[in-house]
Design a protein around this motif. Structure first.
Motif, PDB file in Angstrom:
ATOM      1  N   THR A  93       0.838  -1.201   0.000  1.00 34.18           N
ATOM      2  CA  THR A  93       0.000   0.000   0.000  1.00 34.18           C
ATOM      3  C   THR A  93       0.871   1.248   0.000  1.00 34.18           C
ATOM      4  O   THR A  93       1.769   1.378   0.838  1.00 34.18           O
ATOM      5  N   TRP A  94       0.599   2.136  -0.925  1.00 34.86           N
ATOM      6  CA  TRP A  94       1.309   3.411  -1.016  1.00 34.86           C
ATOM      7  C   TRP A  94       0.770   4.401   0.016  1.00 34.86           C
ATOM      8  O   TRP A  94      -0.356   4.261   0.495  1.00 34.86           O
ATOM      9  N   VAL A  95       1.589   5.414   0.302  1.00 34.83           N
ATOM     10  CA  VAL A  95       1.041   6.572   1.011  1.00 34.83           C
ATOM     11  C   VAL A  95      -0.019   7.189   0.100  1.00 34.83           C
ATOM     12  O   VAL A  95       0.055   7.088  -1.130  1.00 34.83           O
ATOM     13  N   LEU A  96      -1.002   7.818   0.699  1.00 30.21           N
ATOM     14  CA  LEU A  96      -2.119   8.338  -0.094  1.00 30.21           C
ATOM     15  C   LEU A  96      -1.739   9.597  -0.869  1.00 30.21           C
ATOM     16  O   LEU A  96      -2.087   9.749  -2.045  1.00 30.21           O
ATOM     17  N   GLU A  97      -1.001  10.483  -0.209  1.00 30.77           N
ATOM     18  CA  GLU A  97      -0.782  11.817  -0.765  1.00 30.77           C
ATOM     19  C   GLU A  97       0.460  11.879  -1.659  1.00 30.77           C
ATOM     20  O   GLU A  97       1.527  11.386  -1.298  1.00 30.77           O
ATOM     21  N   ASN A  98       0.294  12.526  -2.799  1.00 33.72           N
ATOM     22  CA  ASN A  98       1.403  12.847  -3.710  1.00 33.72           C
ATOM     23  C   ASN A  98       2.227  11.628  -4.123  1.00 33.72           C
ATOM     24  O   ASN A  98       3.445  11.721  -4.290  1.00 33.72           O
ATOM     25  N   SER A  99       1.565  10.511  -4.287  1.00 31.28           N
ATOM     26  CA  SER A  99       2.267   9.292  -4.702  1.00 31.28           C
ATOM     27  C   SER A  99       1.949   8.897  -6.141  1.00 31.28           C
ATOM     28  O   SER A  99       2.559   7.968  -6.673  1.00 31.28           O
ATOM     29  N   GLN A 100       1.010   9.603  -6.777  1.00 29.29           N
ATOM     30  CA  GLN A 100       0.603   9.250  -8.130  1.00 29.29           C
ATOM     31  C   GLN A 100       0.849  10.410  -9.096  1.00 29.29           C
ATOM     32  O   GLN A 100       0.726  11.578  -8.722  1.00 29.29           O
ATOM     33  N   ILE A 101       1.198  10.051 -10.317  1.00 34.15           N
ATOM     34  CA  ILE A 101       1.389  11.048 -11.371  1.00 34.15           C
ATOM     35  C   ILE A 101       0.022  11.322 -11.987  1.00 34.15           C
ATOM     36  O   ILE A 101      -0.624  10.411 -12.512  1.00 34.15           O
ATOM     37  N   ARG A 102      -0.402  12.565 -11.925  1.00 28.02           N
ATOM     38  CA  ARG A 102      -1.799  12.884 -12.202  1.00 28.02           C
ATOM     39  C   ARG A 102      -2.261  12.442 -13.591  1.00 28.02           C
ATOM     40  O   ARG A 102      -3.304  11.805 -13.722  1.00 28.02           O
ATOM     41  N   TRP A 103      -1.499  12.761 -14.620  1.00 33.43           N
ATOM     42  CA  TRP A 103      -1.969  12.420 -15.977  1.00 33.43           C
ATOM     43  C   TRP A 103      -1.974  10.913 -16.207  1.00 33.43           C
ATOM     44  O   TRP A 103      -2.849  10.378 -16.892  1.00 33.43           O
ATOM     45  N   ARG A 104      -1.018  10.217 -15.601  1.00 31.31           N
ATOM     46  CA  ARG A 104      -1.020   8.755 -15.719  1.00 31.31           C
ATOM     47  C   ARG A 104      -2.177   8.149 -14.928  1.00 31.31           C
ATOM     48  O   ARG A 104      -2.769   7.148 -15.337  1.00 31.31           O
ATOM     49  N   TRP A 105      -2.465   8.760 -13.794  1.00 28.61           N
ATOM     50  CA  TRP A 105      -3.601   8.292 -12.994  1.00 28.61           C
ATOM     51  C   TRP A 105      -4.895   8.405 -13.791  1.00 28.61           C
ATOM     52  O   TRP A 105      -5.745   7.509 -13.741  1.00 28.61           O
ATOM     53  N   TYR A 156      -5.537  12.907  -2.968  1.00 33.73           N
ATOM     54  CA  TYR A 156      -4.347  12.434  -3.676  1.00 33.73           C
ATOM     55  C   TYR A 156      -3.291  13.520  -3.846  1.00 33.73           C
ATOM     56  O   TYR A 156      -2.092  13.247  -3.752  1.00 33.73           O
ATOM     57  N   TRP A 157      -3.747  14.731  -4.119  1.00 26.22           N
ATOM     58  CA  TRP A 157      -2.808  15.820  -4.400  1.00 26.22           C
ATOM     59  C   TRP A 157      -3.168  17.043  -3.550  1.00 26.22           C
ATOM     60  O   TRP A 157      -3.773  18.004  -4.042  1.00 26.22           O
ATOM     61  N   PRO A 158      -2.821  17.005  -2.266  1.00 27.44           N
ATOM     62  CA  PRO A 158      -3.128  18.144  -1.392  1.00 27.44           C
ATOM     63  C   PRO A 158      -2.330  19.381  -1.810  1.00 27.44           C
ATOM     64  O   PRO A 158      -1.424  19.300  -2.647  1.00 27.44           O
ATOM     65  N   ASP A 159      -2.661  20.508  -1.203  1.00 26.28           N
ATOM     66  CA  ASP A 159      -2.008  21.759  -1.600  1.00 26.28           C
ATOM     67  C   ASP A 159      -0.536  21.759  -1.195  1.00 26.28           C
ATOM     68  O   ASP A 159      -0.049  20.866  -0.497  1.00 26.28           O
ATOM     69  N   LYS A 160       0.166  22.787  -1.636  1.00 22.21           N
ATOM     70  CA  LYS A 160       1.621  22.839  -1.471  1.00 22.21           C
ATOM     71  C   LYS A 160       2.057  22.946  -0.015  1.00 22.21           C
ATOM     72  O   LYS A 160       3.230  22.703   0.305  1.00 22.21           O
ATOM     73  N   ASP A 161       1.150  23.314   0.872  1.00 20.65           N
ATOM     74  CA  ASP A 161       1.493  23.428   2.291  1.00 20.65           C
ATOM     75  C   ASP A 161       1.439  22.085   3.024  1.00 20.65           C
ATOM     76  O   ASP A 161       1.770  22.016   4.211  1.00 20.65           O
ATOM     77  N   PHE A 162       1.030  21.039   2.327  1.00 20.03           N
ATOM     78  CA  PHE A 162       0.911  19.731   2.974  1.00 20.03           C
ATOM     79  C   PHE A 162       2.272  19.230   3.450  1.00 20.03           C
ATOM     80  O   PHE A 162       3.257  19.256   2.714  1.00 20.03           O
ATOM     81  N   GLN A 163       2.309  18.776   4.689  1.00 15.88           N
ATOM     82  CA  GLN A 163       3.508  18.174   5.264  1.00 15.88           C
ATOM     83  C   GLN A 163       3.192  16.734   5.648  1.00 15.88           C
ATOM     84  O   GLN A 163       2.278  16.494   6.439  1.00 15.88           O
ATOM     85  N   PRO A 164       3.916  15.761   5.090  1.00 20.58           N
ATOM     86  CA  PRO A 164       3.622  14.369   5.442  1.00 20.58           C
ATOM     87  C   PRO A 164       3.885  14.109   6.918  1.00 20.58           C
ATOM     88  O   PRO A 164       4.836  14.651   7.490  1.00 20.58           O
ATOM     89  N   PRO A 165       3.049  13.310   7.556  1.00 22.76           N
ATOM     90  CA  PRO A 165       3.274  12.998   8.976  1.00 22.76           C
ATOM     91  C   PRO A 165       4.554  12.199   9.152  1.00 22.76           C
ATOM     92  O   PRO A 165       4.969  11.454   8.262  1.00 22.76           O
ATOM     93  N   ARG A 166       5.176  12.365  10.311  1.00 21.90           N
ATOM     94  CA  ARG A 166       6.416  11.650  10.621  1.00 21.90           C
ATOM     95  C   ARG A 166       6.223  10.832  11.891  1.00 21.90           C
ATOM     96  O   ARG A 166       5.609  11.286  12.854  1.00 21.90           O
ATOM     97  N   PHE A 167       6.762   9.623  11.883  1.00 19.64           N
ATOM     98  CA  PHE A 167       6.709   8.780  13.075  1.00 19.64           C
ATOM     99  C   PHE A 167       8.038   8.051  13.230  1.00 19.64           C
ATOM    100  O   PHE A 167       8.845   7.979  12.300  1.00 19.64           O
TER     101      PHE A 167
END
Length: 256
Positions: A93-105, A156-167
């Motif tokens: 399973t991929w991370v949800l955000e910013n993991s896909q290329i939009r036009w290919r998707w 899938y493609w949140p805005d530019k201010d999105f910060q991925p969570p860290r653990f």
């Protein structure tokens, strides 16, 4: 399907290893993505249910598909409380955000719809096409995308201010060697940017829907059992080091 798969997986783990499947009683979001509020609520309920059975951790998690989002939130919440998590196993399973290329998707999306249409009966196919045509005409007339499409694009493609969570917890990633072409080029499926503990990858050549079916579930179980054993050893070593440090500190106090 997943419940049966996890039951099969449990059979391939050591007999002394307890395994619990967490399943929400709340309604499924259906075709839309989870909201952050829903994930937080599910995490709270799942952690409470988990602690009713095992009051103290550390806990180890395994999840796939949408369950990975819930498990990730649980990891974040537990670590925020100062609770240690053993490892976070993820099934293809991929991370949800910013993991896909939009036009290919988009190409992949329409290819999937065409495959679905081919499998339908003629009458159902006509009904589906009429509905799709009506939706597209409304979109053209109002210049607005359907709400469901907007929700998924934001997820899938949140805005530019999105910060991925860290653990902190390390990720154990079971994945197919060949991933769909509409995803970015990342062998860690995006998890390396989130886990400070690193990502250990186990490539297994299976279909995504078959990973919790024989014979693949046996291989996943074998590898998972090895991780559990390594984790137990490291935990035991840490306890012995802590005990030795405590003894040394006590001896130092007596000497002083």
């Amino acid at each position: 399907m997943e419940t049966l798969g996890y039951a099969l997986l449990a059979r391939h783990l050591p007999a002394e290893q307890p395994v619990y499947k967490l399943q929400a009683s709340a309604p499924d979001p259906g075709q839309r993505p989870f909201t952050q509020a829903e994930l937080a609520d599910l995490s709270r309920k799942y952690i409470a249910a988990m602690r009713r059975v095992e009051a103290d951790g550390p806990y180890c998690f395994i999840a796939m598909c949408e369950g990975v989002q819930i498990a990730q939130q649980m990891v974040l919440d537990l670590e925020a409380e100062g609770q240690q998590v053993g490892f976070f196993a993820i099934l293809d399973t991929w991370v949800l955000e910013n993991s896909q290329i939009r036009w290919r998707w988009q190409i992949n999306y329409y290819q999937q719809r065409l495959r679905e249409l081919r499998r339908m009966s003629f009458s159902r196919r006509v009904s589906k096409l009429k509905k799709a045509l009506g939706t597209n005409l409304r979109t053209l007339a109002t210049f607005e995308k359907p709400e469901l499409s907007v929700l998924w694009h934001r997820a899938y493609w949140p805005d530019k201010d999105f910060q991925p969570p860290r653990f902190q917890v390390p990720v154990v990633l079971f994945k197919r060697p060949q991933q769909p072409s509409h995803y970015i080029d990342d062998p860690e499926l995006g998890w390396g940017r989130r886990s400070a503990g690193g990502v250990e990858i186990h490539p297994i050549d299976f279909h995504h829907r078959e990973m919790l079916r024989e014979p693949y579930v046996g291989l996943v179980g074998k590898l998972l059992a090895q991780h559990l054993e390594r984790w137990r050893h490291s935990k035991a070593e840490l306890k012995s080091l802590d005990a030795a440090a405590g003894t040394a500190a006590l001896a130092g106090q007596r000497m002083s």
